[in-house]
Design a protein around this motif. Structure first.
Motif, PDB file in Angstrom:
ATOM      1  N   GLU A  37     -36.478  -7.967  -4.259  1.00 37.80           N
ATOM      2  CA  GLU A  37     -36.021  -9.337  -4.453  1.00 37.80           C
ATOM      3  C   GLU A  37     -37.200 -10.284  -4.302  1.00 37.80           C
ATOM      4  N   LEU A  38     -37.090 -11.452  -4.918  1.00 33.30           N
ATOM      5  CA  LEU A  38     -38.099 -12.499  -4.832  1.00 33.30           C
ATOM      6  C   LEU A  38     -37.396 -13.780  -4.406  1.00 33.30           C
ATOM      7  N   THR A  39     -37.812 -14.332  -3.262  1.00 34.05           N
ATOM      8  CA  THR A  39     -37.210 -15.554  -2.739  1.00 34.05           C
ATOM      9  C   THR A  39     -38.214 -16.690  -2.825  1.00 34.05           C
ATOM     10  N   GLN A  40     -37.762 -17.820  -3.367  1.00 31.67           N
ATOM     11  CA  GLN A  40     -38.601 -19.012  -3.474  1.00 31.67           C
ATOM     12  C   GLN A  40     -37.990 -20.133  -2.633  1.00 31.67           C
ATOM     13  N   TYR A  41     -38.856 -20.924  -2.006  1.00 32.63           N
ATOM     14  CA  TYR A  41     -38.411 -21.973  -1.091  1.00 32.63           C
ATOM     15  C   TYR A  41     -38.721 -23.352  -1.650  1.00 32.63           C
ATOM     16  N   THR A  94     -28.552 -13.004  -8.426  1.00 33.81           N
ATOM     17  CA  THR A  94     -29.165 -14.230  -7.903  1.00 33.81           C
ATOM     18  C   THR A  94     -28.372 -14.738  -6.714  1.00 33.81           C
ATOM     19  N   GLU A  95     -29.075 -15.463  -5.853  1.00 33.29           N
ATOM     20  CA  GLU A  95     -28.428 -16.096  -4.706  1.00 33.29           C
ATOM     21  C   GLU A  95     -29.063 -17.464  -4.484  1.00 33.29           C
ATOM     22  N   THR A  96     -28.256 -18.482  -4.293  1.00 35.38           N
ATOM     23  CA  THR A  96     -28.759 -19.814  -3.978  1.00 35.38           C
ATOM     24  C   THR A  96     -28.150 -20.264  -2.664  1.00 35.38           C
ATOM     25  N   GLU A  97     -28.958 -20.943  -1.851  1.00 40.87           N
ATOM     26  CA  GLU A  97     -28.507 -21.433  -0.554  1.00 40.87           C
ATOM     27  C   GLU A  97     -28.881 -22.902  -0.417  1.00 40.87           C
ATOM     28  N   GLU A  98     -27.977 -23.688   0.080  1.00 38.07           N
ATOM     29  CA  GLU A  98     -28.230 -25.092   0.358  1.00 38.07           C
ATOM     30  C   GLU A  98     -27.986 -25.341   1.840  1.00 38.07           C
ATOM     31  N   SER A 150     -44.422 -29.057   9.893  1.00 39.48           N
ATOM     32  CA  SER A 150     -45.138 -29.935   8.962  1.00 39.48           C
ATOM     33  C   SER A 150     -44.304 -31.102   8.464  1.00 39.48           C
ATOM     34  N   GLY A 151     -43.236 -31.463   9.178  1.00 40.04           N
ATOM     35  CA  GLY A 151     -42.462 -32.625   8.780  1.00 40.04           C
ATOM     36  C   GLY A 151     -41.564 -32.370   7.594  1.00 40.04           C
ATOM     37  N   TYR A 152     -41.276 -31.128   7.276  1.00 37.67           N
ATOM     38  CA  TYR A 152     -40.392 -30.789   6.172  1.00 37.67           C
ATOM     39  C   TYR A 152     -39.282 -29.878   6.671  1.00 37.67           C
ATOM     40  N   ARG A 153     -38.178 -29.822   5.944  1.00 33.99           N
ATOM     41  CA  ARG A 153     -37.122 -28.875   6.222  1.00 33.99           C
ATOM     42  C   ARG A 153     -36.721 -28.230   4.903  1.00 33.99           C
ATOM     43  N   ILE A 154     -36.173 -27.025   4.985  1.00 35.94           N
ATOM     44  CA  ILE A 154     -35.748 -26.342   3.767  1.00 35.94           C
ATOM     45  C   ILE A 154     -34.499 -27.018   3.226  1.00 35.94           C
ATOM     46  N   SER A 155     -34.516 -27.386   1.973  1.00 37.10           N
ATOM     47  CA  SER A 155     -33.339 -27.974   1.342  1.00 37.10           C
ATOM     48  C   SER A 155     -32.588 -26.934   0.525  1.00 37.10           C
ATOM     49  N   GLU A 156     -33.347 -26.016  -0.059  1.00 39.02           N
ATOM     50  CA  GLU A 156     -32.724 -25.006  -0.908  1.00 39.02           C
ATOM     51  C   GLU A 156     -33.580 -23.755  -0.912  1.00 39.02           C
ATOM     52  N   ARG A 157     -32.920 -22.618  -0.937  1.00 33.31           N
ATOM     53  CA  ARG A 157     -33.625 -21.344  -1.017  1.00 33.31           C
ATOM     54  C   ARG A 157     -32.951 -20.525  -2.101  1.00 33.31           C
ATOM     55  N   SER A 158     -33.714 -20.059  -3.066  1.00 34.65           N
ATOM     56  CA  SER A 158     -33.144 -19.278  -4.165  1.00 34.65           C
ATOM     57  C   SER A 158     -33.784 -17.897  -4.188  1.00 34.65           C
ATOM     58  N   THR A 159     -32.957 -16.879  -4.380  1.00 31.89           N
ATOM     59  CA  THR A 159     -33.426 -15.497  -4.379  1.00 31.89           C
ATOM     60  C   THR A 159     -33.014 -14.815  -5.673  1.00 31.89           C
ATOM     61  N   THR A 160     -33.957 -14.109  -6.261  1.00 34.24           N
ATOM     62  CA  THR A 160     -33.677 -13.271  -7.423  1.00 34.24           C
ATOM     63  C   THR A 160     -33.812 -11.817  -6.998  1.00 34.24           C
ATOM     64  N   TYR A 161     -32.758 -11.028  -7.158  1.00 32.52           N
ATOM     65  CA  TYR A 161     -32.790  -9.608  -6.808  1.00 32.52           C
ATOM     66  C   TYR A 161     -33.293  -8.811  -8.003  1.00 32.52           C
ATOM     67  N   LEU A 162     -34.131  -7.810  -7.736  1.00 29.82           N
ATOM     68  CA  LEU A 162     -34.816  -7.067  -8.789  1.00 29.82           C
ATOM     69  C   LEU A 162     -34.425  -5.594  -8.751  1.00 29.82           C
ATOM     70  N   ASP A 163     -34.300  -4.978  -9.945  1.00 25.22           N
ATOM     71  CA  ASP A 163     -34.052  -3.542  -9.990  1.00 25.22           C
ATOM     72  C   ASP A 163     -35.378  -2.793  -9.983  1.00 25.22           C
ATOM     73  N   GLU A 164     -35.311  -1.464 -10.179  1.00 25.59           N
ATOM     74  CA  GLU A 164     -36.533  -0.667 -10.102  1.00 25.59           C
ATOM     75  C   GLU A 164     -37.540  -1.031 -11.180  1.00 25.59           C
ATOM     76  N   ASN A 165     -37.070  -1.670 -12.254  1.00 24.74           N
ATOM     77  CA  ASN A 165     -37.970  -2.102 -13.323  1.00 24.74           C
ATOM     78  C   ASN A 165     -38.358  -3.573 -13.194  1.00 24.74           C
ATOM     79  N   GLN A 166     -38.063  -4.147 -12.035  1.00 26.08           N
ATOM     80  CA  GLN A 166     -38.365  -5.541 -11.743  1.00 26.08           C
ATOM     81  C   GLN A 166     -37.587  -6.509 -12.618  1.00 26.08           C
TER      82      GLN A 166
END
Length: 702
Positions: free
Chosen positions: A668-672, A462-466, A441-457
């Motif tokens: 974990e929850l990863t957002q793009y 956290t993890e950030t990627e560039e 779609s003419g886009y590329r990932i610039s950053e990906r951020s992940t939040t890791y969750l315990d059993e209680n959410q």
């Protein structure tokens, strides 16, 4: 009866026939062709066939446009003898009036022409010409309407590579009067009949290629041909021809057609191999490299006139950029870009609605018009925009004298091409092998951020990627930082991991190898470093080229903890796909060993495991859910769900981990986030000043 029912349906659905208003669009017709069509209407009562129109138009042109010079020969045919040979003089003359004007001859006119015919003063052909030339008022309008319907038929029939029998067009033209409504209705019936004839012709071609009971020429046990659908992204209405690479009993299955509204094309997978598909300017019946009159060599690169290019067919979307790269693999990037620009400039100029946001649509009329010039148009022309055939074509179809600008073509190319087929891994130890994708779609990932969750959410890290890219938009490297705060027994307050990844690509710009170097540190509450580990992960991918999908994924990792412990791990996984080439499952094995040098003698332990992943996909083949069985015991140890943006890019990835009893134990929850990718074809999108120093790069946000 069949034709009457179609016409009755048209009469009841006038509002649905707007697409056929005025029997347009059609290709352009010369004065000679228009005169010959009128002669066919008056003398035979039907629309001309393609070959007849071409022959008599050329004869008329050679005769200076004087129809009287060829009309005698025009009327001497087996068709005339068969249809009209037994009629009386009165019936013959009256039939001319019926065919041309839809009415009987007036008494005086009938008597005059019958007398001329029987005395030998005029032939029937001459009378037909005289009747045409004397048309006025309503008669002239009817002839014009029947001519318009005939031109519409000729355009559609040429594009579909079919011919209706003479009686079929005779019946339709007989319904056309002075009313525009009857002309519109006739064109609706013509379109329906041509489409039906095209389906019959396709079925006949299929029957001629029957391979039932035949063996594969390459010895493959897969003797059942599978018809599949590919997509030339963003380009509808382009002629194509596909031919299987392998044969059954010497028969190589073929499909000819035009790409659908979304760029769809058909091909066969035969004996475990795909087809090669060719895309062409003009009508589909001439879309074949073998049928070209030699083509024109431009710096020893051209595949020939009219041909855009050839590529191995695949279920995955391809672009014009992919086709050009596959056709001219030895060409430089700049040479490829020039051909791509030429192709998009012409296609965008011929686009039926002039709106590139909904893709390119080439109409049947534009294809038929292009057929007049296609053998003089080569997409590798250095001065493509001023080529006489190109200029004539766009003038006839779009009424313009210049192509769409290079800049507009570049922006469209960047939007359609995007960054495709880049497969990345995930080095998190409990994530295993992950066949992720950098969506198009003419886009590329610039950053990906992940939040890791315990059993209680709750947030457990956290993890950030560039990500960085080279000048052509290919993934070059990434930097990731992972931080986890305070474990349960409070032995440390923070874990921090920094990893640097470098990517390599194959000749098709797919990531085939990546290496990640990481540095891991544990800190106390006071900030003192209490543990240190370094290591490296290496991932490799094997592709099945013709389907462009990953077959195998392999990795090796080495981790050194302090100066005493070394951990090595190797994985090897294989993917499977369903009949639609959509991802179905992954099975891989893991083997690991740990060596401790501080213990004497040196201690070494090893272990192995097998993992299976089942995938659920949507109608577009995108993975919506993964179910991981980490021990292949039938249980679900991890579930991954994906949410997508409207254009197919990943929006979020939600991972949930389960214990042996099926209870949630974290996730974990990863957002793009994305950035527009149209800048990344710099050699294509850049403008340079006179001394060739860099001046400007065009970028577009969507």
């Amino acid at each position: 009866m069949k034709r009457i029912s179609k016409l009755a349906g048209a009469l009841m659905c006038i509002s649905a026939l707007n697409a056929y208003a005025d029997c347009e669009p059609t290709k352009s017709f010369s004065a000679e062709e228009t005169s010959v069509i009128n002669a066919y209407i008056a003398f035979y009562g039907r629309a001309p066939d393609e070959a007849g129109l071409k022959f008599w138009s050329e004869q008329l042109a050679e005769n200076g446009g004087d129809l009287s010079g060829i009309i005698q020969e025009f009327g001497n045919s087996a068709e005339y003898t068969s249809n009209f040979g037994n009629l009386s003089s009165e019936a013959l003359v009256n039939n001319l009036f019926q065919q041309a004007f839809g009415r009987d001859a007036d008494a005086a006119g009938l008597a005059f022409y019958v007398g001329e015919l029987e005395s030998g003063a005029m032939s029937l052909q001459s009378i037909a010409l005289a009747v045409l030339n004397g048309a006025s008022g309503d008669d002239e309008v009817i002839v014009a309407n029947r001519n318009a319907a005939s031109q519409y038929y000729v355009t559609l029939a040429q594009d579909a590579d079919v011919e209706l029998d003479g009686q079929a067009t005779r019946d339709v033209l007989a319904t056309v009067t002075t009313s525009d409504e009857t002309k519109t209705q006739a064109c609706a019936v013509i379109a329906d009949d041509v489409a039906e004839a095209e389906e019959v012709a396709a079925a006949e071609r299929e029957a001629e290629q029957d391979t039932t009971g035949l063996s594969c020429d390459n010895g493959s046990p897969n003797t059942t041909p599978v018809k599949k659908t590919g997509q030339l992204k963003g380009v509808g209405g382009f002629a194509f021809s596909s031919e299987a690479i392998e044969g059954l009993g010497g028969i190589k299955k073929q499909v000819i057609g035009t790409t659908g509204a979304a760029g769809e094309y058909s091909y066969y997978e035969v004996c475990g191999k795909p087809s090669v598909v060719t895309f062409c300017l003009g009508v589909k019946k001439n879309c074949s490299v073998e049928q070209l009159p030699g083509g024109i060599e431009i710096e020893e690169m051209s595949i020939g006139t009219r041909v855009l290019g050839q590529i191995e067919a695949t279920r995955l979307p391809i672009t014009v950029r992919d086709v050009i790269r596959a056709t001219y693999p030895e060409a430089t990037q700049n040479e490829q870009n020039e051909v791509i620009t030429n192709a998009y400039q012409l296609a965008l100029t011929l686009d039926s609605d002039g709106d590139d946001t909904n893709g390119i649509q080439i109409s049947a009329a534009a294809r038929a018009e292009a057929e007049l010039y296609a053998d003089g148009i080569d997409f590798t022309f250095a001065n493509f925009d001023i080529n006489a055939n190109v200029v004539s074509l766009i003038g006839a179809v779009a009424g313009v004298t210049a192509l769409i600008s290079e800049n507009q073509a570049t922006v469209f190319d960047a939007r359609i091409s995007g960054i495709t087929d880049v497969v990345i891994g995930d080095d998190d130890e409990d994530e295993g092998l992950y066949p992720g994708k950098f969506i198009e779609s003419g886009y590329r990932i610039s950053e990906r951020s992940t939040t890791y969750l315990d059993e209680n959410q709750n947030n457990a890290g956290t993890e950030t990627e560039e990500f960085t890219y080279d000048s052509m938009g290919k993934l070059k490297s990434s930097m990731a930082t992972y931080t986890e705060m305070l474990d349960d027994d409070e032995t440390y307050s923070k874990l921090e991991i920094v990893s640097q990844v470098a990517y390599s690509h194959d000749t098709q710009n797919r990531v085939n190898e990546w290496v990640s170097a990481f540095d891991e540190n544990h800190y106390t509450l006071e900030g003192e470093k209490v543990a240190h580990a370094t290591g490296q992960d290496e991932f490799k991918y094997e592709y099945e080229d013709f389907r462009n999908v990953v077959l195998r994924e392999m990795s090796d990792s080495t981790e050194t903890i302090g100066e005493s412990v070394e951990v090595k791990e190797s994985t090897s996984g294989e993917f499977t796909y369903d009949d639609s080439d959509f991802l179905e499952s992954l099975e891989y094995s893991v083997s690991s060993s740990e060596t401790t040098s501080e213990i004497s003698p040196m201690s070494e332990t090893s272990s192995s495991a097998s993992v299976k992943v089942m995938y659920t996909t949507d109608a577009n083949g995108q993975v919506t859910m993964e179910k991981w069985d980490m021990e292949k015991d039938g249980s679900v140890d991890k579930e991954v769900m994906y949410e997508y943006l409207h254009d197919g890019r990943i929006k979020t990835r939600m991972t949930t981990l389960f214990d042996a009893d099926g209870h949630k134990m974290g996730g974990e929850l990863t957002q793009y986030e994305y950035e527009a990718a149209s800048c990344f074809f710099q050699s294509h999108a850049a403008f340079f000043d006179t001394d060739e120093s860099f001046a400007q790069v065009v970028c577009t946000e969507r």
